[in-house]
Design an enzyme around this catalytic site. Structure first.
Site, PDB file in Angstrom:
ATOM      1  N   TYR A 120      -2.345  47.454  20.582  1.00 36.43           N
ATOM      2  CA  TYR A 120      -2.255  47.493  22.060  1.00 36.43           C
ATOM      3  C   TYR A 120      -1.405  48.815  22.590  1.00 36.43           C
ATOM      4  CZ  TYR A 120      -0.921  46.671  26.840  1.00 36.43           C
ATOM      5  OH  TYR A 120      -0.591  47.016  28.293  1.00 36.43           O
TER       6      TYR A 120
ATOM      7  N   THR B 205       2.102  50.945  30.342  1.00 38.89           N
ATOM      8  CA  THR B 205       3.148  49.874  29.945  1.00 38.89           C
ATOM      9  C   THR B 205       4.565  50.360  29.261  1.00 38.89           C
ATOM     10  OG1 THR B 205       3.353  47.700  28.590  1.00 38.89           O
ATOM     11  CG2 THR B 205       2.033  49.817  27.822  1.00 38.89           C
ATOM     12  N   ASP B 206       5.485  49.612  29.506  1.00 41.04           N
ATOM     13  CA  ASP B 206       6.722  49.797  28.755  1.00 41.04           C
ATOM     14  C   ASP B 206       6.848  49.844  27.231  1.00 41.04           C
ATOM     15  OD1 ASP B 206       6.774  47.315  28.655  1.00 41.04           O
ATOM     16  OD2 ASP B 206       8.666  46.820  29.461  1.00 41.04           O
ATOM     17  N   GLU B 207       5.561  49.055  26.742  1.00 41.27           N
ATOM     18  CA  GLU B 207       5.610  49.031  25.340  1.00 41.27           C
ATOM     19  C   GLU B 207       5.377  50.040  24.588  1.00 41.27           C
ATOM     20  OE1 GLU B 207       3.118  45.508  24.055  1.00 41.27           O
ATOM     21  OE2 GLU B 207       3.678  44.376  25.611  1.00 41.27           O
TER      22      GLU B 207
ATOM     23  N   LYS C  66      -2.305  52.347  24.414  1.00 43.46           N
ATOM     24  CA  LYS C  66      -1.795  52.758  25.449  1.00 43.46           C
ATOM     25  C   LYS C  66      -0.923  54.273  25.622  1.00 43.46           C
ATOM     26  CE  LYS C  66      -1.977  50.804  29.215  1.00 43.46           C
ATOM     27  NZ  LYS C  66      -3.100  50.740  30.280  1.00 43.46           N
TER      28      LYS C  66
HETATM   29  P1  NAD Z   1      -6.222  42.244  32.661  1.00 45.45           P
HETATM   30  O1  NAD Z   1      -6.613  42.152  30.926  1.00 45.45           O
HETATM   31  O2  NAD Z   1      -5.669  41.038  33.479  1.00 45.45           O
HETATM   32  O3  NAD Z   1      -7.393  43.036  33.368  1.00 45.45           O
HETATM   33  C1  NAD Z   1      -7.976  44.143  32.740  1.00 45.45           C
HETATM   34  C2  NAD Z   1      -9.425  44.384  33.647  1.00 45.45           C
HETATM   35  O4  NAD Z   1     -10.039  45.471  33.213  1.00 45.45           O
HETATM   36  C3  NAD Z   1     -10.158  43.194  33.544  1.00 45.45           C
HETATM   37  O5  NAD Z   1     -10.877  43.017  34.865  1.00 45.45           O
HETATM   38  C4  NAD Z   1     -11.369  43.692  32.745  1.00 45.45           C
HETATM   39  O6  NAD Z   1     -12.884  43.318  33.100  1.00 45.45           O
HETATM   40  C5  NAD Z   1     -11.506  45.217  32.760  1.00 45.45           C
HETATM   41  N1  NAD Z   1     -11.961  46.101  31.968  1.00 45.45           N
HETATM   42  C6  NAD Z   1     -11.681  45.892  30.403  1.00 45.45           C
HETATM   43  N2  NAD Z   1     -12.395  46.940  29.857  1.00 45.45           N
HETATM   44  C7  NAD Z   1     -13.073  47.517  30.859  1.00 45.45           C
HETATM   45  C8  NAD Z   1     -14.064  48.564  30.604  1.00 45.45           C
HETATM   46  N3  NAD Z   1     -14.485  49.345  29.364  1.00 45.45           N
HETATM   47  N4  NAD Z   1     -14.540  49.259  31.901  1.00 45.45           N
HETATM   48  C9  NAD Z   1     -14.314  48.606  32.906  1.00 45.45           C
HETATM   49  N5  NAD Z   1     -13.366  47.593  33.183  1.00 45.45           N
HETATM   50  C10 NAD Z   1     -12.671  47.029  31.890  1.00 45.45           C
HETATM   51  O7  NAD Z   1      -5.100  43.484  32.658  1.00 45.45           O
HETATM   52  P2  NAD Z   1      -3.696  43.327  33.796  1.00 45.45           P
HETATM   53  O8  NAD Z   1      -2.709  42.702  33.065  1.00 45.45           O
HETATM   54  O9  NAD Z   1      -4.216  43.425  34.899  1.00 45.45           O
HETATM   55  O10 NAD Z   1      -3.184  44.986  33.287  1.00 45.45           O
HETATM   56  C11 NAD Z   1      -3.734  46.180  34.143  1.00 45.45           C
HETATM   57  C12 NAD Z   1      -3.271  47.270  33.670  1.00 45.45           C
HETATM   58  O11 NAD Z   1      -1.910  47.392  33.760  1.00 45.45           O
HETATM   59  C13 NAD Z   1      -3.498  47.674  32.023  1.00 45.45           C
HETATM   60  O12 NAD Z   1      -3.659  49.187  31.933  1.00 45.45           O
HETATM   61  C14 NAD Z   1      -2.329  47.380  31.402  1.00 45.45           C
HETATM   62  O13 NAD Z   1      -2.120  48.056  30.209  1.00 45.45           O
HETATM   63  C15 NAD Z   1      -1.174  47.648  32.520  1.00 45.45           C
HETATM   64  N6  NAD Z   1       0.024  46.831  32.562  1.00 45.45           N
HETATM   65  C16 NAD Z   1      -0.026  45.449  32.305  1.00 45.45           C
HETATM   66  C17 NAD Z   1       1.054  44.598  32.287  1.00 45.45           C
HETATM   67  C18 NAD Z   1       1.248  43.159  32.390  1.00 45.45           C
HETATM   68  O14 NAD Z   1       2.275  42.739  32.062  1.00 45.45           O
HETATM   69  N7  NAD Z   1       0.074  42.551  32.615  1.00 45.45           N
HETATM   70  C19 NAD Z   1       2.620  45.358  32.509  1.00 45.45           C
HETATM   71  C20 NAD Z   1       2.411  46.822  32.458  1.00 45.45           C
HETATM   72  C21 NAD Z   1       1.447  47.329  32.470  1.00 45.45           C
HETATM   73  O1  DAU Z   2       5.873  44.899  28.693  1.00 44.19           O
HETATM   74  C1  DAU Z   2       4.615  44.947  29.474  1.00 44.19           C
HETATM   75  C2  DAU Z   2       3.427  44.322  28.686  1.00 44.19           C
HETATM   76  O2  DAU Z   2       3.646  42.877  28.951  1.00 44.19           O
HETATM   77  C3  DAU Z   2       2.071  44.588  29.266  1.00 44.19           C
HETATM   78  O3  DAU Z   2       1.485  46.053  28.767  1.00 44.19           O
HETATM   79  C4  DAU Z   2       0.835  43.713  28.383  1.00 44.19           C
HETATM   80  O4  DAU Z   2      -0.337  44.084  28.993  1.00 44.19           O
HETATM   81  C5  DAU Z   2       1.356  42.351  28.737  1.00 44.19           C
HETATM   82  O5  DAU Z   2       0.403  41.145  28.020  1.00 44.19           O
HETATM   83  C6  DAU Z   2       2.732  42.053  28.324  1.00 44.19           C
HETATM   84  O6  DAU Z   2       2.750  42.008  26.765  1.00 44.19           O
HETATM   85  P1  DAU Z   2       3.767  40.831  25.989  1.00 44.19           P
HETATM   86  O7  DAU Z   2       3.290  40.843  24.679  1.00 44.19           O
HETATM   87  O8  DAU Z   2       5.118  41.109  26.371  1.00 44.19           O
HETATM   88  O9  DAU Z   2       3.217  39.566  26.783  1.00 44.19           O
HETATM   89  P2  DAU Z   2       2.793  38.058  26.409  1.00 44.19           P
HETATM   90  O10 DAU Z   2       2.658  37.282  27.884  1.00 44.19           O
HETATM   91  O11 DAU Z   2       1.691  37.984  25.592  1.00 44.19           O
HETATM   92  O12 DAU Z   2       4.014  37.743  25.539  1.00 44.19           O
HETATM   93  C7  DAU Z   2       5.532  37.790  26.201  1.00 44.19           C
HETATM   94  C8  DAU Z   2       6.448  37.233  25.313  1.00 44.19           C
HETATM   95  O13 DAU Z   2       6.210  35.882  24.970  1.00 44.19           O
HETATM   96  C9  DAU Z   2       6.292  37.944  24.053  1.00 44.19           C
HETATM   97  O14 DAU Z   2       7.671  38.221  23.280  1.00 44.19           O
HETATM   98  C10 DAU Z   2       5.496  36.982  23.081  1.00 44.19           C
HETATM   99  C11 DAU Z   2       5.903  35.769  23.697  1.00 44.19           C
HETATM  100  N1  DAU Z   2       4.790  34.700  23.369  1.00 44.19           N
HETATM  101  C12 DAU Z   2       3.580  34.828  24.218  1.00 44.19           C
HETATM  102  C13 DAU Z   2       2.486  33.881  23.793  1.00 44.19           C
HETATM  103  C14 DAU Z   2       1.188  34.109  24.534  1.00 44.19           C
HETATM  104  C15 DAU Z   2       5.047  33.201  22.927  1.00 44.19           C
HETATM  105  O15 DAU Z   2       6.024  32.999  22.330  1.00 44.19           O
HETATM  106  N2  DAU Z   2       3.979  32.510  23.040  1.00 44.19           N
HETATM  107  C16 DAU Z   2       2.704  32.709  23.436  1.00 44.19           C
HETATM  108  O16 DAU Z   2       2.028  31.772  23.242  1.00 44.19           O
END
Ligand code: NAD
Ligand code: DAU
Length: 365
Positions: free
Chosen positions: A161, A135-137, A165
């Site tokens: 988180y 992630t970019d975080e 990561k």
């Molecule tokens: P998600 O939370 O939707 O899915 C995570 C999956 O991992 C689930 O299916 C869960 O059951 C599985 N899991 C959790 N713990 C586990 C374990 N111990 N063993 C096996 N499986 C397990 O997450 P996502 O949004 O699909 O993100 C996927 C990946 O991409 C993550 O590594 C996240 O850090 C990264 N990522 C997400 C975003 C985003 O915006 N969602 C952006 C950048 C990177």
């Molecule tokens: O940048 C990549 C990341 O983006 C991933 O690594 C994470 O897995 C993914 O969850 C996401 O993180 P964020 O914290 O940016 O996503 P989230 O959807 O939780 O929140 C997006 C923005 O919206 C953040 O600034 C918080 C705000 N927010 C979120 C929720 C859930 C609100 O204002 N209200 C809300 O109820």
């Protein structure tokens, strides 16, 4: 003979998008190992169930014996590691699971991959890849005029988180440098699209607005994220897997910086248009400014020029086209929404939102 790929966390949001896209692009056999936490949902994958080239294994990546056994049994030519605890707010209220899965789980997987890799033939070694999806975080937060995150931006994680990561990225890097495991890391910005669990901003706003519940915007809502349609992230991962250089990091992002308020207003406008008989129109009346997230990062932005120039990757969706597709998908999948928003989900909403005092109603962009 090595064949196919093993992915972790394939029942989650991005993992399930990846699996569907993988087969749509004629990919090799795929084994999906997923623990099925609250975020894992096999309903995302019903269209690939029963394929002879798809195997699902319910399991934990922290289980060293299981992971080693899967590698021995299926002999994949790549591992794509998605599995993680992924929600920042949950990492604030309960960081333990994040350290366990994101750090210990990645360590366990790296150790098993190393043992497996060491026993491959020289030819097989040249083909094997360990692709770590991150992630970019990990880069922390940007001021309004700072340049976007690039691959050399120093790590500066701010949430449990992001710290977990970042730790996993460091482990992956060390396993490349110390043990020669052919790893690649991708750091991607905020994804959105079909199958995203409605704890994250966009699906939470869509599902709350459809049922007339408040739309909770943290703080002033002027925090900026760089949004990417999940299928475009999946395209980037395929490009990195095919043509990426081992030991490298690639940043992935859509060049779509938007404030949270802009995002919520756009969701509301789409719902006003697509659900013209909704009793909650205009949906912006549901917006509430609520207490901010502790340690809230102000701005993320990704410089994806390395990925674009080296590997020729481009996003297919703009934020406008991708968000419209996403809202339409949620409207067309009411049953999916209903299944994921009962029980434990309601407990999460109560836990995360009931103590956040409402600062003000509405909010302009
Ligand atoms: P998600 O939370 O939707 O899915 C995570 C999956 O991992 C689930 O299916 C869960 O059951 C599985 N899991 C959790 N713990 C586990 C374990 N111990 N063993 C096996 N499986 C397990 O997450 P996502 O949004 O699909 O993100 C996927 C990946 O991409 C993550 O590594 C996240 O850090 C990264 N990522 C997400 C975003 C985003 O915006 N969602 C952006 C950048 C990177
Ligand atoms: O940048 C990549 C990341 O983006 C991933 O690594 C994470 O897995 C993914 O969850 C996401 O993180 P964020 O914290 O940016 O996503 P989230 O959807 O939780 O929140 C997006 C923005 O919206 C953040 O600034 C918080 C705000 N927010 C979120 C929720 C859930 C609100 O204002 N209200 C809300 O109820």
């Amino acid at each position: 003979m090595m064949d196919g790929i093993l992915i972790t966390g394939g029942a989650g949001f991005i993992g399930s998008n990846f699996i569907l896209e993988w087969f749509a692009h004629g990919g090799a056999p795929l084994i999906n190992v997923d623990k099925l936490t609250y975020a894992g949902n096999l309903e995302n994958l019903t269209s690939v169930e029963g394929r002879s080239d798809y195997i699902f294994v319910q399991g934990d990546i922290c289980d060293a014996e299981l992971v080693a056994g899967l590698l021995q049994q299926y002999r994949p030519q790549a591992i794509i590691h998605f599995a993680a605890e992924s929600h920042v707010d949950r990492s604030i209220s309960g960081p333990e699971a994040f350290l366990r899965t994101n750090i210990d789980g990645t360590f366990t997987l790296l150790q098993a991959a190393r043992t497996y890799y060491d026993a491959l033939s020289a030819e097989e070694k040249t083909r094997f890849r360990f692709l770590h999806v991150s992630t970019d975080e990990v880069y922390g937060t940007l001021a309004p005029d700072d340049p976007a995150f690039h691959e050399e931006t120093p790590y500066s994680p701010n949430s449990p988180y992001a710290a977990s990561k970042a730790s996993s990225d460091h482990l992956v890097r060390a396993w490349f440098h110390t043990y020669g495991l052919p790893t690649i890391i991708t750091n991607c910005s905020n994804n959105y699209g079909p199958f995203q669990f409605p704890e994250k901003l966009i699906p939470l706003m869509i599902t709350h607005a459809l049922t007339g519940r408040p739309l909770p915007v943290y703080g002033d809502g002027l925090q900026i994220r760089d949004w990417l349609f999940a299928a475009d992230h999946c395209g980037a991962l395929r490009a990195v897997l095919e043509r990426g250089r081992v030991g490298e990091t690639y940043n992935v992002g859509g060049g779509n910086q938007r404030s949270n308020l802009e995002v919520v207003h756009t969701v509301c406008a789409l719902l006003d248009e697509l659900v013209p008989d909704s009793p909650y129109r205009p949906h912006t009346q549901l917006i509430r400014s609520v207490q901010d997230r502790p340690g809230h990062d102000r701005r993320y932005a990704i410089d994806a020029r390395k990925l674009e120039s080296e590997l020729g990757w481009r996003a297919n969706e703009s934020f406008e086209t991708g968000l419209r597709k996403t809202v339409e998908w949620y409207l067309a999948h009411a049953e999916w929404v209903e299944h994921v928003t009962t029980g434990a989900y309601q407990q999460w909403v109560t836990q995360n939102y009931s103590d956040r005092s409402v600062v003000s109603a509405g909010g302009s962009q």
